[in-house]
Design an enzyme around this catalytic site. Structure first.
Site, short mmCIF file in Angstrom:
data_model
loop_
_atom_site.label_atom_id
_atom_site.label_comp_id
_atom_site.label_asym_id
_atom_site.label_seq_id
_atom_site.Cartn_x
_atom_site.Cartn_y
_atom_site.Cartn_z
CD GLU A 158 46.64 50.71 25.44
OE1 GLU A 158 46.69 51.27 24.33
OE2 GLU A 158 46.63 49.49 25.60
CG ASP A 205 40.04 44.27 23.21
OD1 ASP A 205 40.86 44.39 24.12
OD2 ASP A 205 40.12 44.87 22.13
CD GLN A 248 41.39 52.11 26.37
OE1 GLN A 248 42.47 52.28 25.83
NE2 GLN A 248 40.74 50.97 26.32
C1 BGC Z 1 43.32 49.67 23.65
C2 BGC Z 1 43.33 48.43 24.51
C3 BGC Z 1 42.84 47.27 23.67
C4 BGC Z 1 43.66 47.14 22.39
C5 BGC Z 1 43.11 46.09 21.46
C6 BGC Z 1 44.19 49.43 22.42
O1 BGC Z 1 44.18 50.56 21.60
O2 BGC Z 1 43.81 50.77 24.35
O3 BGC Z 1 42.48 48.60 25.62
O4 BGC Z 1 42.91 46.10 24.40
O5 BGC Z 1 43.63 48.35 21.70
O6 BGC Z 1 41.81 46.41 21.07
#
Ligand code: BGC
Length: 769
Positions: free
Chosen positions: A489, A359, A602
């Protein structure tokens, strides 16, 4: 989606007592100053739903990983941002009854606000207790931005009808636990708890990591605004220091306590200095009034707002959204310490333990590059440079060799540390974001020296990883990448995630170009580096071969890049066909069902198009956007902003506005039903991006800033400032025209809505949108 926060340009307001939403409000109204922070817990005791949380930046605990069946390569621990000393507590006893909002007989009124301009949390409420005492409570709290080791509270109790004893017991309590502890373990060992007329102090050490944190308090009491000296009974109990005073009050009296806490830690002091400094901070603060500290704090905030504020005319909800996001970002990370980073929950909750995810590089870096000094962005990159050895170790643990580096998905120290395997660990795309950030930093700042000093070593190590991670498929006669999780994810262990394949090849190309650049511009440094990292030029031919022969899944009929090999085998339904009661799917569906579905958590393919937009035509952008947006549930906070930026680019204005509101008000309106765990801090930078890169269309083109502007129909005007190299610009976008004011720095060229324009110092230029 909740709708109880009052819309206001500068404040987050709750106008009535919402017990069911209390944990959400605790997250939303959290305070912080980069070094410490805490949730908006009440000062007095409260038996209703609450997550008590105070956090100190950089202080963590390596909680042993919890998995069902241990396999080689699993991370040893899940780093926890530690719930630390509760310094805000003030117990209030009226006669024999404890003030506890959850147990009060009647709550006549309740009001709570977070003033983002001035940076304080304020609460006022009128209650009648079960003993019929009617009271008005008022409190104001800050985590000082002017002195980032100081917390201060002004807390007053006014009696409306009560005559009799009122007991106030301010305390420091280190007997705290993390809600998300893997084995219900407490992480702090007591060092010292002391309470007497000279000092009230508690300190603890973390198990394993041996961080020491100390907290001291000093309190002043006032009766009807007159300072009073009272008899104080001091007590310690386990990890708690308490100072109790009993006053006899009459109807109409107001008793006020100003409480100052000094918070110090081994992050900044030797163990022998922690106590002395904590006590000194609290004592010195108590020599001044609370309003003095509030003024200094407000002034510090006004300096921050001076450059980073964004003003939206004509849309209060949108205005509140962006200020909330900027405010929380600067509360979390001020960029002064290159050991710190931006945790996804900042100081607002515990979920996601660990401080650093991709992030930071993918979302937060551009925000800090444009709103503050270059040093802050550089510190974020140096943080990763310093962890390169650990990233190489991480890769070695998985069987990679010859200096290949795999940066962790979740980290505190450079080591991988999380509880999950497929979802998190296989997200090797994070290596790409770390390389991309170097490119982004250099493109934005023009500071090429970063490359030879630090960046090139990181880029080569990352390129080495990708070169070993791909394999040749004789069936396809192409290189492929198997068993990964892309940014989405909701699909794990997939083959040929388009985004990962694309960014991997981009890293190989960029590392190659960067080596050539250093070799040409600083041959002696080049020789020094390649010796240090045992680089042989033969490695380049492998990289080039991979770049030339990489496999990218596509569907020619649909004209899209495929998220992964089998994406189209899934039943294709769109989000609008999904009954609202199934959402968010991550709370309503089994994991098995999520993985089988085509729903995307996402931006994934679209994340790649956002990073590498120059590689794709407008038609490719449009085809992919039209395909993926209807399948995306945006259940990661990082998602709507990317879709919003692309929608602006594609002139899908309504969609861009919808995505903007969703990203900026994600926590305020609790879109994903998870704000009670804490706010989504890193995605708040995405909100900023969706304004500046979305509506402002800000890019860097040929070493110049470029803007392509359009604002939502509802907005009369959008105004923001941008630091770019030697200049500070103010951009003012109206419905028809855009003006740019060169506030600081020399005359400078930039692109505005397609025209190359020179902005003279202190002059304004404008074009039609
Ligand atoms: C997201 C990831 C992110 C993480 C921390 C997760 O829910 O899918 O991309 O790095 O949250 O923000």
């Amino acid at each position: 989606m909740k709708d109880y926060i009052v819309e206001h340009k500068w404040k987050i307001i709750e106008e009535s007592y919402n017990s069911d939403y209390n944990q959400i409000t605790e997250s939303l109204m959290s305070l912080g100053n980069g070094k410490m922070g805490q949730r908006a817990n009440y000062e007095e005791s409260f038996s209703g739903p609450s997550l008590q949380g105070s956090y100190i930046a950089g202080v963590y605990y390596p909680d042993k990983t919890r998995v069902g069946w241990w396999k080689n390569g699993y991370p040893e621990y899940f780093a926890k941002v530690l719930n630390s000393v509760n310094w805000i507590g003030i117990d209030v006893k009226v006669g024999n009854e404890q003030l506890d909002l959850a147990k009060a007989k009647t709550i006549h009124s309740f009001y709570r606000e977070l003033d983002m301009q001035k940076g304080y949390l304020y609460r006022k409420m009128e209650v009648t207790l079960n003993n019929n005492a009617r009271l008005i409570i008022e409190s104001t709290r800050i985590n000082s931005m002017a002195n980032d080791e100081l917390g201060a509270i002004s807390y007053s109790v006014k009696s409306v009808n009560y005559d009799g004893p009122l007991t106030l017991s301010p305390y420091l309590d280190f007997d705290v636990a993390n809600e998300d502890s893997n084995y219900d373990e407490k992480f702090w060992l007591s060092e010292e708890a002391i309470a007497n007329s000279n000092e009230c102090y508690v300190s603890c050490t973390t198990k394993k990591t041996e961080f020491v944190v100390g907290a001291a308090m000093t309190n002043n009491f006032f009766l009807n605004d007159e300072k009073i000296n009272s008899t104080i009974e001091y007590k310690t109990k386990d990890k708690k220091a308490i100072a109790t005073t009993v006053f006899n009050i009459a109807s109409g009296d107001t008793l006020t306590i100003e409480k100052y806490a000094g918070l110090t830690s081994s992050m900044h002091y030797s163990n022998s200095d922690i106590k002395r400094n904590a006590i000194q901070i609290a004592n010195t603060a108590a020599q001044y009034s609370f309003s003095h500290h509030l003024d200094r704090h407000t002034e510090a905030w006004s300096h921050i707002w001076e450059t980073c504020d964004i003003k939206i005319k004509g849309d209060v909800a949108a205005q509140q959204g962006i200020r909330f996001n900027i405010f929380q970002l600067y509360q979390t990370y001020t960029g002064q310490d290159d050991r710190l980073n931006i945790g996804p929950k900042g100081f607002t909750g515990e979920k996601y333990g660990g401080s650093t995810y991709w992030d930071t590089e993918a979302y937060c870096l551009p925000f800090y590059l444009s709103t503050t000094n270059t040093e802050v962005g550089k510190n974020l990159l140096i943080y990763r440079y310093k962890q390169l050895d650990k990233a190489i170790e991480n890769a070695e643990k998985l069987g990679f060799t010859c200096g290949a580096a795999l940066y962790p998905m979740v980290t505190m120290t450079g080591e991988e540390c999380h509880n999950e395997w497929e979802i998190t660990f296989e997200e090797i795309h994070r290596n790409g974001a770390i390389a991309y950030a170097i490119f982004d930093y250099i493109r934005y700042t023009g500071d090429h020296s970063y490359l030879e000093e630090y960046g090139i070593e990181v880029l080569v190590a990352i390129a080495r990883f990708w070169a070993q991670r791909v394999n040749w498929s004789s069936k396809r006669e192409k290189y492929v990448m198997l068993g990964v999780t892309g940014p989405n994810e909701y699909e794990n262990n997939v083959n040929n995630n388009w985004y990962t394949n694309y960014i991997a090849c981009w890293c190989l190309k960029y590392a190659d170009e960067s080596l050539v650049y250093v070799k040409e511009t600083n041959p002696s440094r080049y020789i020094e580096i390649i010796k240090k990292i045992d680089f042989v030029e033969g490695e380049l031919s492998k990289w080039k071969d991979i770049v030339a022969n990489m496999y990218y899944p596509e569907d020619e009929d649909l004209g899209i890049f495929l998220q992964q090999d089998n994406y189209l085998d899934k039943e294709q339904i769109t989000v609008d066909q999904l009954d609202k009661k199934h959402r968010p799917i991550n709370q309503k569906w089994s994991w098995d069902r999520i993985l089988r579905s085509c729903f995307i958590k996402q931006a994934d393919v679209l994340q790649g198009m956002y990073f590498f937009e120059e590689d794709f035509s407008l038609e490719e952008h449009m085809n992919n956007f039209r395909f993926y947006e209807p399948r995306t549930v945006h259940e990661s906070s990082l998602s709507p902003c990317v879709h919003g930026i692309l929608a602006s680019k594609l002139e899908l204005h309504d969609k861009a506005y919808e995505m903007y509101l969703r990203t900026s008000r994600l926590d305020l309106d609790d879109y994903n039903n998870d704000t009670e765990d804490g706010c989504h801090i890193t995605s708040m930078a995405g909100t900023w991006l969706s304004i500046v890169k979305g509506f402002g269309g800000q890019r860097v083109q040929e070493n110049k800033l470029s803007f392509t502007t359009s604002i939502p129909k509802k907005w009369e005007e959008l105004r923001f400032k941008i630091k770019f190299r030697a200049n500070l610009f103010e951009v003012i976008i109206g419905q028809d025209k855009t003006e740019i004011l060169n506030l600081e720095g020399p005359a400078s060229e930039l692109y505005l809505n397609g025209q190359l324009i020179t902005t003279k110092s202190l002059a304004t230029i404008s074009t039609l949108n």
